[in-house]
Design an enzyme around this catalytic site. Structure first.
Site: not given
Length: 242
Positions: A31, A100, A118, A129, A146, A151, A187, A212
């Site tokens: 991403f 991550q 994350h 609930c 739900c 709910c 990363t 990396n």
């Protein structure tokens, strides 16, 4: 490389920090790389925010499922990087993974101690609930609600949306305090506060290593830095571990 292999062989407790580069070999988009999904359309950050979820939860779910390709998630399998991390456990080392990534592939590969910094794509929770729902339930509804009779609240994904609080940072630092080596894989270290974790390890004088493909703004914090393909590098390392 030889010094890093020696560190890995000597370490009893290893903390592995992982990012999107670990999952790209499984077919999951990176991403935040220079060609990543977030660079294609900055508005996606707004649509994947806590603010937008509460503003228009129906449209949020449509965009969320499209961006994260939830229907395809079960097709993704762990790759050699996930397997390498699990193999450290099999050698008798105590390994903690702080990731991550939200795809659940570390768990699929057998890693037993995974902190999903994350959150996770694989479940959603009812804000009303607290009931939890799995991926099958989420994919079987256009807008998952739900199912409890009293709910009916629209579910919220269990990933950390933009604007959500990070709840795992203190736990991650506590794990680093107990480690002999921090190994950072795949990363770019651009996202806060995750990118503070290598700084924390450095401040505690804990050996740190980064593998990396590209340089990161935090390279100076590492005792060992390798800019190369993650899988081929780890295959070289694995062959020399005792």
């Amino acid at each position: 490389m030889d010094q890093l292999i020696q560190e890995l062989n000597q370490a009893n407790h290893i903390t592995v920090l992982t990012g999107a580069g670990v999952s790209t070999a499984s077919g999951i988009p990176d991403f935040r790389s220079s060609n990543g999904i977030w660079t294609e359309d900055e508005s996606r950050e707004y649509f994947m925010s806590n603010q937008y979820f509460h503003l228009d939860p129906n449209d949020f779910w449509k965009k969320y499922k499209d961006i994260f390709q939830l229907k395809l998630l079960r097709n993704y399998k762990p790759n050699e990087v996930h397997s390498f991390i699990h193999s450290l456990e099999e050698k008798g080392k105590k390994v903690a993974v702080i990731t991550q990534n939200v795809d659940g592939l570390h768990q699929k590969a057998g890693s037993s101690n995974v902190i999903e910094y994350h959150g996770s794509l694989t479940t959603s929770t009812c804000p009303g609930c607290g009931a939890s729902y799995d991926m099958d339930y989420i994919n079987n509804s256009v807008v998952p609600r739900c199912e409890r009779e009293t709910c009916g609240t629209i579910l919220k994904p269990d990933i950390v949306l933009f604007g959500d609080a990070i709840t795992e940072h203190d736990r991650a630092e506590a794990i680093i305090d107990q480690t002999d080596l921090v190994l950072v894989l795949g990363t770019s270290l651009l996202v806060m506060p995750f990118n503070f974790l290598p700084e924390y390890a450095y401040s505690r004088k804990i050996p740190t290593a980064l593998i990396n493909r590209e340089e990161t703004p935090k390279d100076r914090l590492f005792h060992y830095v390798i800019h190369d393909d993650l899988i081929s590098t780890l295959q070289q390392i694995e062959g020399q571990l005792t």
